[in-house]
Design a protein around this motif. Structure first.
Motif, mmCIF file in Angstrom:
data_model
loop_
_atom_site.group_PDB
_atom_site.id
_atom_site.type_symbol
_atom_site.label_atom_id
_atom_site.label_comp_id
_atom_site.label_asym_id
_atom_site.label_seq_id
_atom_site.Cartn_x
_atom_site.Cartn_y
_atom_site.Cartn_z
ATOM 1 N N TYR A 107 1.608 -6.006 -19.422
ATOM 2 C CA TYR A 107 1.922 -5.594 -18.054
ATOM 3 C C TYR A 107 3.008 -6.469 -17.449
ATOM 4 O O TYR A 107 3.228 -7.619 -17.864
ATOM 5 C CB TYR A 107 0.670 -5.642 -17.178
ATOM 6 C CG TYR A 107 -0.009 -6.985 -17.134
ATOM 7 C CD1 TYR A 107 0.405 -7.983 -16.252
ATOM 8 C CD2 TYR A 107 -1.068 -7.274 -17.992
ATOM 9 C CE1 TYR A 107 -0.219 -9.209 -16.215
ATOM 10 C CE2 TYR A 107 -1.696 -8.501 -17.963
ATOM 11 C CZ TYR A 107 -1.268 -9.466 -17.073
ATOM 12 O OH TYR A 107 -1.880 -10.692 -17.055
ATOM 13 N N ALA A 149 -3.002 0.858 -13.487
ATOM 14 C CA ALA A 149 -2.045 0.035 -12.734
ATOM 15 C C ALA A 149 -2.647 -1.272 -12.249
ATOM 16 O O ALA A 149 -1.941 -2.280 -12.136
ATOM 17 C CB ALA A 149 -1.505 0.829 -11.552
ATOM 18 N N ALA A 152 -1.990 -4.828 -13.730
ATOM 19 C CA ALA A 152 -0.756 -5.560 -13.437
ATOM 20 C C ALA A 152 -0.802 -6.193 -12.053
ATOM 21 O O ALA A 152 0.191 -6.196 -11.333
ATOM 22 C CB ALA A 152 0.440 -4.629 -13.557
ATOM 23 N N SER A 183 -0.551 3.015 -3.739
ATOM 24 C CA SER A 183 0.247 3.010 -4.967
ATOM 25 C C SER A 183 0.240 4.412 -5.563
ATOM 26 O O SER A 183 -0.669 5.217 -5.322
ATOM 27 C CB SER A 183 -0.287 1.998 -5.987
ATOM 28 O OG SER A 183 -1.485 2.455 -6.586
ATOM 29 N N GLY A 228 -2.172 -5.140 -9.422
ATOM 30 C CA GLY A 228 -1.645 -4.078 -8.575
ATOM 31 C C GLY A 228 -2.477 -3.706 -7.375
ATOM 32 O O GLY A 228 -2.150 -2.754 -6.690
ATOM 33 N N GLY A 248 5.759 -1.774 -10.970
ATOM 34 C CA GLY A 248 5.075 -2.340 -12.128
ATOM 35 C C GLY A 248 4.956 -1.368 -13.276
ATOM 36 O O GLY A 248 5.198 -0.163 -13.132
ATOM 37 N N SER A 251 4.814 -6.836 -13.221
ATOM 38 C CA SER A 251 4.909 -6.303 -11.865
ATOM 39 C C SER A 251 5.807 -7.200 -11.027
ATOM 40 O O SER A 251 5.918 -8.406 -11.274
ATOM 41 C CB SER A 251 3.531 -6.186 -11.212
ATOM 42 O OG SER A 251 2.969 -7.470 -10.986
ATOM 43 N N TYR A 252 6.433 -6.589 -10.026
ATOM 44 C CA TYR A 252 7.282 -7.306 -9.068
ATOM 45 C C TYR A 252 6.819 -6.955 -7.666
ATOM 46 O O TYR A 252 6.512 -5.788 -7.371
ATOM 47 C CB TYR A 252 8.750 -6.913 -9.233
ATOM 48 C CG TYR A 252 9.605 -7.306 -8.046
ATOM 49 C CD1 TYR A 252 9.971 -8.631 -7.838
ATOM 50 C CD2 TYR A 252 10.013 -6.346 -7.109
ATOM 51 C CE1 TYR A 252 10.743 -9.002 -6.728
ATOM 52 C CE2 TYR A 252 10.783 -6.700 -6.007
ATOM 53 C CZ TYR A 252 11.140 -8.033 -5.823
ATOM 54 O OH TYR A 252 11.893 -8.394 -4.735
ATOM 55 N N ARG A 253 6.759 -7.968 -6.783
ATOM 56 C CA ARG A 253 6.428 -7.737 -5.376
ATOM 57 C C ARG A 253 7.387 -8.508 -4.470
ATOM 58 O O ARG A 253 7.759 -9.645 -4.774
ATOM 59 C CB ARG A 253 5.000 -8.178 -5.063
ATOM 60 C CG ARG A 253 3.921 -7.293 -5.653
ATOM 61 C CD ARG A 253 2.599 -7.542 -4.968
ATOM 62 N NE ARG A 253 1.517 -6.859 -5.628
ATOM 63 C CZ ARG A 253 0.343 -6.605 -5.051
ATOM 64 N NH1 ARG A 253 0.126 -6.987 -3.806
ATOM 65 N NH2 ARG A 253 -0.621 -5.980 -5.699
ATOM 66 N N GLN A 264 -3.426 -10.935 -4.933
ATOM 67 C CA GLN A 264 -1.976 -10.990 -5.002
ATOM 68 C C GLN A 264 -1.510 -12.362 -5.460
ATOM 69 O O GLN A 264 -1.814 -13.382 -4.836
ATOM 70 C CB GLN A 264 -1.380 -10.608 -3.649
ATOM 71 C CG GLN A 264 -1.663 -9.151 -3.331
ATOM 72 C CD GLN A 264 -1.534 -8.827 -1.860
ATOM 73 O OE1 GLN A 264 -1.657 -9.689 -1.014
ATOM 74 N NE2 GLN A 264 -1.300 -7.572 -1.552
ATOM 75 N N GLY A 319 6.385 -3.095 -4.116
ATOM 76 C CA GLY A 319 6.594 -3.579 -5.475
ATOM 77 C C GLY A 319 6.619 -2.473 -6.495
ATOM 78 O O GLY A 319 6.394 -1.287 -6.193
#
Length: 413
Positions: A379, A193, A196, A330, A198, A366, A381-383, A203, A364
């Motif tokens: 990969y 993870a 991505a 996570s 993560g 991912g 990902s969304y936050r 960040q 988030g």
């Protein structure tokens, strides 16, 4: 006595013999010249044509030359090996800070573009010596791009430049620019993870949130890499103890564990350190002492692929208004649903609070897809962040939310 005809016949025979010998000498000489010319031509043209292994008469020879050149590049000299390695990681990042939204091409900080050289040599059955030189390059660091600057950092960065001696009995000592003892302690992750973007500190968009919006500074309080002397014990029951000291400005110690129990794979670590370097980020006071305590834990159930990863830390100094802290969590599932490689699905959340009492709470989602045949990871990902500017306040109180989507790939070589 030979008759006149016999004398003539003898002379003709001798002449033919001389001519035959002459022709033989000429043929041999021509053969030697042709062979030497061919060897010289091959030596001259091999480097240029080694990459073009076409179907001509010299294809086998050129292919062999190319193989030998590749072997030489990998092995270094006859005593110390040489391995060239690295990766390229780039992505597309969309972000929205409530005032502006944009799309940048970036280099994620979590696992950035880099290349390096490393090698080793056996001293005896117990000892080996080695080295590592590694350089990172980011033309647009995802953590440093701004509203008015989509380039971020654009300079090479030394990640490693040290030698080491390792003993199976006594442990490993490295000297030079290297990881400190707490480096990577808050980034322990048994899943894929973290590719991505993560983890807690790296960040995407953090410079926008901090500098353009008035949000907190982000970090996991690792010293990362410095000019140090570092010692690691041999692995004992899955445990390794590490200690590092650097130029009378910093020192840290760490305890790590890795093992398997009842179908669960476990990796964990905890570290403590102090840094009195005036460039340690503590503030304007000369040589303020910073104390850091951080660590991480990751557990994966091997039969199902379920995993959970967490990290946390604190950082404090005399001139801090408040103690800084972060936490990160996570969890998800990592399985090989497709023949091309494992798929990792995860959700995450956490919080950052800096010394000015500014906070960012985030969550988030991912996904990462491995492509084994190409040593590649795809990969996305969304936050979503909720920001609080603390006593200083946000640049615009109405702009207290930040969203970002990062999607790209990493390929290793």
């Amino acid at each position: 006595m030979l008759s006149g005809r016999g004398q003539v016949h003898k002379q003709q025979k001798a002449s033919r013999g001389e001519n035959h010998m002459t022709e033989k000498i000429k043929t041999t000489a021509l053969g030697l010249v042709a062979g030497a010319s061919l060897l010289a031509l091959t030596a001259y043209t091999a480097p240029a044509s080694a990459a073009d292994l076409g179907g001509d008469c010299c294809a086998d020879l050129e292919e062999r030359v190319a193989e030998l050149e590749a072997t030489t590049a990998r092995k270094g000299n006859r005593k110390v090996s040489l391995e060239v390695y690295g990766q390229v990681t780039t992505a597309v990042m969309w972000w929205d800070d409530g005032f502006e939204d944009n799309v940048y091409v970036v280099d994620p900080q979590t696992s950035n573009t880099r290349f390096g050289f490393r090698g080793k040599a056996a001293i005896n059955s117990d000892l080996e010596a080695g080295y590592n030189i590694e350089l990172g390059w980011q033309t647009a660091d995802a953590t440093k791009v701004r509203e008015d600057n989509d380039e971020g950092a654009d300079i090479p960065e030394f990640r490693q430049a040290h030698w080491y001696i390792k003993s199976n009995t006594w442990g490993k000592v490295r000297v030079g620019f290297a990881d400190t003892a707490n480096s990577g302690i808050a980034e322990i992750d048994l899943s894929n993870a973290s590719v991505a973007d993560g983890m807690s500190s790296s960040q995407a968009g953090s410079a926008i949130m901090q500098n353009d919006m008035g949000g907190p500074a982000f970090g996991n309080y690792e010293f990362n890499r410095a000019n140090v002397v570092r010692y690691d014990t041999p692995t004992m029951g899955g445990f390794v103890v590490s200690a590092a000291w650097g130029e009378d400005d910093l020192w840290d110690v760490a305890l790590r564990y890795a093992g398997e129990h009842g179908g669960f794979k476990i990796a964990a670590g905890i570290a403590y350190g102090e840094n009195t370097d005036r460039n340690n980020g503590a503030g304007p006071t000369d040589d303020p002492a910073i104390e850091v305590l951080n660590g991480g834990l990751s557990i994966m159930h091997m039969p199902t692929g379920l995993f959970v990863t967490t990290s946390a830390g604190t950082r404090d100094a005399d001139d801090f208004a408040d103690e800084e802290h972060f936490w990160f969590l996570s969890g998800g599932l990592e399985r090989k649903w497709f023949t091309i490689g494992k798929t990792t699905l995860f959700a995450m959340g956490g919080e950052q609070e800096d010394r000015s009492d500014r906070t960012a709470t985030f969550w988030g989602l991912g996904a990462v897809q491995k492509i084994d045949a190409a040593a590649m990871d795809l990969y996305i990902s969304y936050r979503h962040y909720e920001l609080d500017g603390g006593t200083a306040g946000l640049v615009d109180p109405n702009e207290d939310k930040f969203d970002t989507v990062v999607g790209g790939a990493r390929i290793k070589f």
